[in-house]
Design a protein around this motif. Structure first.
Motif, PDB file in Angstrom:
ATOM      1  N   HIS A  49       1.294 -21.912  30.878  1.00 48.09           N
ATOM      2  CA  HIS A  49       0.761 -20.579  31.153  1.00 48.09           C
ATOM      3  C   HIS A  49       1.217 -20.198  32.553  1.00 48.09           C
ATOM      4  O   HIS A  49       0.817 -20.813  33.529  1.00 48.09           O
ATOM      5  CB  HIS A  49      -0.761 -20.573  31.066  1.00 48.09           C
ATOM      6  N   LEU A  66       1.737 -17.296  20.317  1.00 52.69           N
ATOM      7  CA  LEU A  66       1.747 -16.066  21.114  1.00 52.69           C
ATOM      8  C   LEU A  66       3.001 -15.245  20.852  1.00 52.69           C
ATOM      9  O   LEU A  66       2.942 -14.013  20.820  1.00 52.69           O
ATOM     10  CB  LEU A  66       1.611 -16.402  22.594  1.00 52.69           C
ATOM     11  N   LEU A  69       2.391 -13.251  17.763  1.00 50.76           N
ATOM     12  CA  LEU A  69       1.553 -12.072  17.989  1.00 50.76           C
ATOM     13  C   LEU A  69       2.319 -10.931  18.650  1.00 50.76           C
ATOM     14  O   LEU A  69       1.930  -9.778  18.527  1.00 50.76           O
ATOM     15  CB  LEU A  69       0.329 -12.454  18.821  1.00 50.76           C
ATOM     16  N   ASP A  70       3.410 -11.241  19.328  1.00 54.12           N
ATOM     17  CA  ASP A  70       4.251 -10.182  19.881  1.00 54.12           C
ATOM     18  C   ASP A  70       4.934  -9.381  18.773  1.00 54.12           C
ATOM     19  O   ASP A  70       5.264  -8.216  18.964  1.00 54.12           O
ATOM     20  CB  ASP A  70       5.320 -10.759  20.808  1.00 54.12           C
ATOM     21  N   ASN A  73       1.066  -8.341  14.829  1.00 52.79           N
ATOM     22  CA  ASN A  73      -0.287  -8.297  15.383  1.00 52.79           C
ATOM     23  C   ASN A  73      -1.197  -7.314  14.663  1.00 52.79           C
ATOM     24  O   ASN A  73      -2.221  -6.928  15.184  1.00 52.79           O
ATOM     25  CB  ASN A  73      -0.254  -8.005  16.888  1.00 52.79           C
ATOM     26  N   ARG A  94      -5.909 -18.420  26.403  1.00 58.61           N
ATOM     27  CA  ARG A  94      -4.962 -17.304  26.532  1.00 58.61           C
ATOM     28  C   ARG A  94      -5.235 -16.218  25.505  1.00 58.61           C
ATOM     29  O   ARG A  94      -5.105 -15.032  25.791  1.00 58.61           O
ATOM     30  CB  ARG A  94      -3.531 -17.813  26.435  1.00 58.61           C
ATOM     31  N   MET A  95      -5.627 -16.598  24.297  1.00 56.96           N
ATOM     32  CA  MET A  95      -5.925 -15.586  23.277  1.00 56.96           C
ATOM     33  C   MET A  95      -7.173 -14.793  23.619  1.00 56.96           C
ATOM     34  O   MET A  95      -7.267 -13.617  23.295  1.00 56.96           O
ATOM     35  CB  MET A  95      -6.062 -16.240  21.909  1.00 56.96           C
ATOM     36  N   ARG A  96      -8.134 -15.435  24.274  1.00 54.67           N
ATOM     37  CA  ARG A  96      -9.388 -14.741  24.638  1.00 54.67           C
ATOM     38  C   ARG A  96      -9.302 -14.001  25.965  1.00 54.67           C
ATOM     39  O   ARG A  96      -9.939 -12.970  26.137  1.00 54.67           O
ATOM     40  CB  ARG A  96     -10.525 -15.759  24.740  1.00 54.67           C
ATOM     41  N   HIS A  99      -4.076 -10.957  29.014  1.00 52.12           N
ATOM     42  CA  HIS A  99      -3.450  -9.737  28.494  1.00 52.12           C
ATOM     43  C   HIS A  99      -2.019 -10.076  28.069  1.00 52.12           C
ATOM     44  O   HIS A  99      -1.360 -10.835  28.749  1.00 52.12           O
ATOM     45  CB  HIS A  99      -3.457  -8.661  29.585  1.00 52.12           C
ATOM     46  N   TYR A 101      -2.910 -10.443  24.796  1.00 55.91           N
ATOM     47  CA  TYR A 101      -3.490 -11.061  23.596  1.00 55.91           C
ATOM     48  C   TYR A 101      -4.987 -10.820  23.487  1.00 55.91           C
ATOM     49  O   TYR A 101      -5.512 -10.694  22.387  1.00 55.91           O
ATOM     50  CB  TYR A 101      -3.143 -12.550  23.561  1.00 55.91           C
ATOM     51  N   ARG A 102      -5.670 -10.731  24.603  1.00 54.15           N
ATOM     52  CA  ARG A 102      -7.129 -10.509  24.545  1.00 54.15           C
ATOM     53  C   ARG A 102      -7.472  -9.127  23.999  1.00 54.15           C
ATOM     54  O   ARG A 102      -8.584  -8.906  23.563  1.00 54.15           O
ATOM     55  CB  ARG A 102      -7.739 -10.691  25.949  1.00 54.15           C
ATOM     56  N   LEU A 104      -6.021  -7.720  21.416  1.00 48.37           N
ATOM     57  CA  LEU A 104      -5.715  -7.639  19.991  1.00 48.37           C
ATOM     58  C   LEU A 104      -6.960  -7.949  19.188  1.00 48.37           C
ATOM     59  O   LEU A 104      -7.236  -9.077  18.839  1.00 48.37           O
ATOM     60  CB  LEU A 104      -4.581  -8.614  19.619  1.00 48.37           C
TER      61      LEU A 104
END
Length: 107
Positions: A49, A66, A69-70, A73, A94-96, A99, A101-102, A104
């Protein structure tokens, strides 16, 4: 010393992995619309990260989850599995918290 050559090989591997995964996901996105739920499983979800620093550049290594998700999504599920719990927890963080991802909410 062998350490610099191992480090250099690792850095080349990271670049290769990121490039090939992005090409794969870009190709899949060109033939699959993003209008239906999909499931993505990332086995071995470890990735560093890195702080962007405001330049808008992608980190040198991100997990396949990740990257997915780009490109996809709209909705669906992403499952990150790793032998080391810390890596799975890092992906969850990172998902939570990170940015974009949070933001989405549909994943």
């Amino acid at each position: 010393s062998a350490l610099p050559s191992v480090f250099d090989a690792t850095q080349r591997s990271i670049g290769w992995h990121l490039t090939t995964q992005e090409r794969l996901f870009r190709h899949l996105r060109s033939i699959w619309p993003d209008d239906q739920p999909r499931i993505m499983v990332d086995l071995g979800c470890q990735a560093g990260h890195f702080v962007d620093g405001g330049g808008g550049t992608r980190p040198p290594n991100v997990s396949d989850a990740l990257l997915w998700l780009d490109y996809f999504n709209s909705s669906g599920d992403v499952l990150g599995v790793d032998l080391f719990q810390d890596y799975s927890l890092d992906l969850a963080h990172r998902m939570r918290e990170v940015h974009p991802y949070r933001t989405l909410s549909s994943v």
